[in-house]
Motif scaffolding. Structure first.
Motif, mmCIF file in Angstrom:
data_model
loop_
_atom_site.group_PDB
_atom_site.id
_atom_site.type_symbol
_atom_site.label_atom_id
_atom_site.label_comp_id
_atom_site.label_asym_id
_atom_site.label_seq_id
_atom_site.Cartn_x
_atom_site.Cartn_y
_atom_site.Cartn_z
ATOM 1 N N VAL A 131 0.798 -1.235 0.000
ATOM 2 C CA VAL A 131 0.000 0.000 0.000
ATOM 3 C C VAL A 131 0.838 1.296 0.000
ATOM 4 O O VAL A 131 0.380 2.328 -0.482
ATOM 5 C CB VAL A 131 -0.990 -0.046 1.203
ATOM 6 C CG1 VAL A 131 -1.603 1.293 1.489
ATOM 7 C CG2 VAL A 131 -2.076 -1.092 0.924
ATOM 8 N N PRO A 132 2.092 1.284 0.522
ATOM 9 C CA PRO A 132 2.838 2.539 0.663
ATOM 10 C C PRO A 132 3.020 3.380 -0.602
ATOM 11 O O PRO A 132 3.072 4.597 -0.507
ATOM 12 C CB PRO A 132 4.194 2.080 1.192
ATOM 13 C CG PRO A 132 3.857 0.865 1.983
ATOM 14 C CD PRO A 132 2.779 0.172 1.210
ATOM 15 N N ALA A 184 -6.467 -0.897 -6.829
ATOM 16 C CA ALA A 184 -6.828 -0.397 -8.161
ATOM 17 C C ALA A 184 -5.701 0.486 -8.690
ATOM 18 O O ALA A 184 -5.311 0.419 -9.860
ATOM 19 C CB ALA A 184 -8.139 0.384 -8.091
ATOM 20 N N PHE A 185 -5.128 1.293 -7.803
ATOM 21 C CA PHE A 185 -4.027 2.197 -8.171
ATOM 22 C C PHE A 185 -2.763 1.404 -8.550
ATOM 23 O O PHE A 185 -2.077 1.742 -9.518
ATOM 24 C CB PHE A 185 -3.754 3.151 -7.006
ATOM 25 C CG PHE A 185 -2.704 4.184 -7.281
ATOM 26 C CD1 PHE A 185 -2.808 5.024 -8.378
ATOM 27 C CD2 PHE A 185 -1.604 4.325 -6.438
ATOM 28 C CE1 PHE A 185 -1.832 5.991 -8.638
ATOM 29 C CE2 PHE A 185 -0.628 5.280 -6.688
ATOM 30 C CZ PHE A 185 -0.743 6.118 -7.793
ATOM 31 N N LEU A 186 -2.471 0.327 -7.803
ATOM 32 C CA LEU A 186 -1.319 -0.526 -8.141
ATOM 33 C C LEU A 186 -1.505 -1.125 -9.536
ATOM 34 O O LEU A 186 -0.552 -1.232 -10.314
ATOM 35 C CB LEU A 186 -1.184 -1.674 -7.127
ATOM 36 C CG LEU A 186 -0.691 -1.325 -5.728
ATOM 37 C CD1 LEU A 186 -0.823 -2.516 -4.789
ATOM 38 C CD2 LEU A 186 0.752 -0.866 -5.745
ATOM 39 N N GLY A 187 -2.755 -1.508 -9.837
ATOM 40 C CA GLY A 187 -3.058 -2.049 -11.168
ATOM 41 C C GLY A 187 -2.826 -1.012 -12.253
ATOM 42 O O GLY A 187 -2.254 -1.302 -13.309
ATOM 43 N N ASN A 208 3.168 0.503 -16.724
ATOM 44 C CA ASN A 208 4.559 0.062 -16.512
ATOM 45 C C ASN A 208 5.354 1.029 -15.639
ATOM 46 O O ASN A 208 6.530 1.298 -15.874
ATOM 47 C CB ASN A 208 5.258 -0.171 -17.862
ATOM 48 C CG ASN A 208 6.421 -1.126 -17.700
ATOM 49 O OD1 ASN A 208 6.487 -1.867 -16.709
ATOM 50 N ND2 ASN A 208 7.351 -1.100 -18.609
ATOM 51 N N LYS A 209 4.686 1.567 -14.609
ATOM 52 C CA LYS A 209 5.349 2.478 -13.667
ATOM 53 C C LYS A 209 5.624 1.734 -12.362
ATOM 54 O O LYS A 209 4.943 0.747 -12.045
ATOM 55 C CB LYS A 209 4.458 3.687 -13.390
ATOM 56 C CG LYS A 209 4.334 4.615 -14.590
ATOM 57 C CD LYS A 209 3.578 5.871 -14.221
ATOM 58 C CE LYS A 209 3.620 6.869 -15.378
ATOM 59 N NZ LYS A 209 2.815 8.053 -15.075
ATOM 60 N N ILE A 210 6.579 2.229 -11.596
ATOM 61 C CA ILE A 210 6.947 1.581 -10.333
ATOM 62 C C ILE A 210 5.744 1.547 -9.391
ATOM 63 O O ILE A 210 5.097 2.571 -9.153
ATOM 64 C CB ILE A 210 8.132 2.333 -9.683
ATOM 65 C CG1 ILE A 210 9.419 2.032 -10.457
ATOM 66 C CG2 ILE A 210 8.296 1.957 -8.211
ATOM 67 C CD1 ILE A 210 10.546 2.984 -10.173
ATOM 68 N N ASN A 211 5.448 0.352 -8.854
ATOM 69 C CA ASN A 211 4.379 0.256 -7.849
ATOM 70 C C ASN A 211 4.843 -0.509 -6.611
ATOM 71 O O ASN A 211 4.057 -0.751 -5.703
ATOM 72 C CB ASN A 211 3.108 -0.380 -8.445
ATOM 73 C CG ASN A 211 3.306 -1.822 -8.873
ATOM 74 O OD1 ASN A 211 4.388 -2.396 -8.690
ATOM 75 N ND2 ASN A 211 2.272 -2.415 -9.452
ATOM 76 N N HIS A 252 10.300 -1.690 -8.583
ATOM 77 C CA HIS A 252 9.846 -2.378 -9.796
ATOM 78 C C HIS A 252 8.337 -2.232 -9.983
ATOM 79 O O HIS A 252 7.638 -1.712 -9.102
ATOM 80 C CB HIS A 252 10.233 -3.870 -9.751
ATOM 81 C CG HIS A 252 9.767 -4.580 -8.513
ATOM 82 N ND1 HIS A 252 8.693 -5.423 -8.499
ATOM 83 C CD2 HIS A 252 10.225 -4.554 -7.236
ATOM 84 C CE1 HIS A 252 8.516 -5.900 -7.270
ATOM 85 N NE2 HIS A 252 9.426 -5.380 -6.481
ATOM 86 N N SER A 253 7.873 -2.660 -11.149
ATOM 87 C CA SER A 253 6.450 -2.631 -11.472
ATOM 88 C C SER A 253 5.940 -4.060 -11.359
ATOM 89 O O SER A 253 6.277 -4.913 -12.166
ATOM 90 C CB SER A 253 6.262 -2.102 -12.892
ATOM 91 O OG SER A 253 4.881 -1.925 -13.148
ATOM 92 N N SER A 254 5.159 -4.323 -10.300
ATOM 93 C CA SER A 254 4.800 -5.697 -9.973
ATOM 94 C C SER A 254 3.366 -6.030 -10.338
ATOM 95 O O SER A 254 2.510 -5.152 -10.379
ATOM 96 C CB SER A 254 5.010 -5.911 -8.468
ATOM 97 O OG SER A 254 4.969 -7.276 -8.170
ATOM 98 N N GLY A 255 3.107 -7.300 -10.585
ATOM 99 C CA GLY A 255 1.760 -7.752 -10.936
ATOM 100 C C GLY A 255 1.782 -8.524 -12.240
ATOM 101 O O GLY A 255 2.729 -8.434 -13.016
#
Length: 350
Positions: free
Chosen positions: A144-145, A318-321, A327-330, A342-345
């Motif tokens: 979440v951070p 939803a924001f992480l998605g 393709n931005k850092i999440n 990194h951009s995870s998921g």
């Protein structure tokens, strides 16, 4: 395309239900977001038991559960979409439900097959946000951070009170975040023993007495001496907390009273007086717990709208998605201990 419409989906460790949000984001100004619809779907008794006992299952059973639970989430999403007559969806972001989280062994498992959700909803789905971080040597948590950093930066601290309490804050140009201590995962467990789902408003805790020996022993647990990044899971609670509590106290009101004091003390060690603290999560409705946190910490505690208290985590998934799709850092290495940001998921298509 300067705007995104997405559904965020979250199931917390305390098993109080599945949180769904339909949210709008402005792509060039993420703080410009709006929760358009939100709902919590409670778990049936059967699902609750299945998810509670899944930790003891073998690999084949877990693989089947992953698919069955994915289908179940797909159906719930379809109902949500039709009930609110949602027409525009760019993607669905699902956290799934955590069954195992043992980062020190490189293990984390969130069930709820993204392929099944995509097939049933006929929508693009982003899920499995933790695995890549573990492969990069991180804890896979907390996630979440990045949302706190980009959506709620006006607060000194963002604290969530769910199954566990976690915190995120900005220090020396870096976002720091970690799990503080268990909350509802312990409080609800003991409330269940006297036939209650949870201790409403902390009423029962307020009638108990602090067991000083238990209070001391809880605060001496090794986890509290560790430096971040660090995260907690159900397994840790089962191994380290329940046996300790059961050995030293049998009266449920006194267990709850002692544990509330424990939570308040641990949180007060992290947040300081005069700091502006945003607190969200189901634990906020435990007024007795909130009074104790205020008393121990003397911080300026800010409670946002009920919608944000209940749905901040689903909103941030939803924001992480959204960040993954762009393709931005999440996922921040300063938070999880991974070797790089990194951009995870994983993205699934219908």
């Amino acid at each position: 395309m300067n705007e995104t419409f997405a559904i965020g989906l979250m199931s917390g460790t305390s098993l109080d239900g599945i949180d769904l949000v339909y949210v709008y984001f402005k792509n060039d100004d993420y703080k410009n977001f709006k929760i358009l619809h939100a709902e919590t779907i409670p778990y049936s008794k059967e699902w609750k038991q299945l998810l509670q006992n899944a930790i003891f299952s073998d690999t084949t059973t877990l693989q089947q559960l992953d698919v069955t639970y994915g289908r179940f989430l797909g159906e719930i999403l379809n109902n949500f979409i039709s009930n609110y007559k949602i027409a525009k969806i760019d993607f669905i972001a699902s956290h799934g439900h955590t069954i195992l989280h043992q980062p020190e062994k490189g293990i984390t498992l969130q069930i709820g097959s993204g392929a099944e959700i995509a097939k049933i909803t006929k929508q693009k789905v982003v899920c499995d946000f933790r695995t890549q971080d573990l492969q990069l040597g991180g804890q896979g948590a907390p996630l979440v951070p990045i949302g706190d950093e980009l959506l709620f930066s006006e607060y000194d601290f963002c604290v969530n009170l769910g199954g566990f309490s976690n915190v995120s804050y900005h220090k020396d140009n870096t976002r720091i975040a970690f799990d503080i201590c268990p909350v509802n995962i312990v409080l609800n467990f003991y409330a269940n023993k006297i036939g209650l789902e949870y201790d409403a408003s902390g009423k029962i805790a307020s009638e108990g007495k602090i067991n000083e020996v238990l209070f001391e022993k809880l605060n001496e647990l090794e986890f509290y001496q560790q430096t971040p990044p660090k995260s907690l899971g159900l397994e840790w609670v089962q191994k380290n907390m329940f046996p300790l509590i059961d050995e030293l106290e049998t009266d449920v009101p006194s267990i709850l009273r002692t544990f509330v004091a424990h939570i308040a003390l641990q949180i007060s060690k992290v947040i300081y007086k005069n700091d502006k603290v945003l607190i969200t999560g189901g634990g906020v409705f435990n007024t007795f717990l909130m009074d104790e946190i205020r008393q121990y910490s003397n911080a300026q505690i800010v409670l946002p709208s009920k919608e944000l208290i209940d749905y901040k985590e689903a909103l941030i998934f939803a924001f992480l998605g959204l960040l993954k799709i762009h393709n931005k850092i999440n996922c921040l290495k300063s938070v999880t201990g991974a070797s790089k940001d990194h951009s995870s998921g994983v993205i699934f298509y219908p």
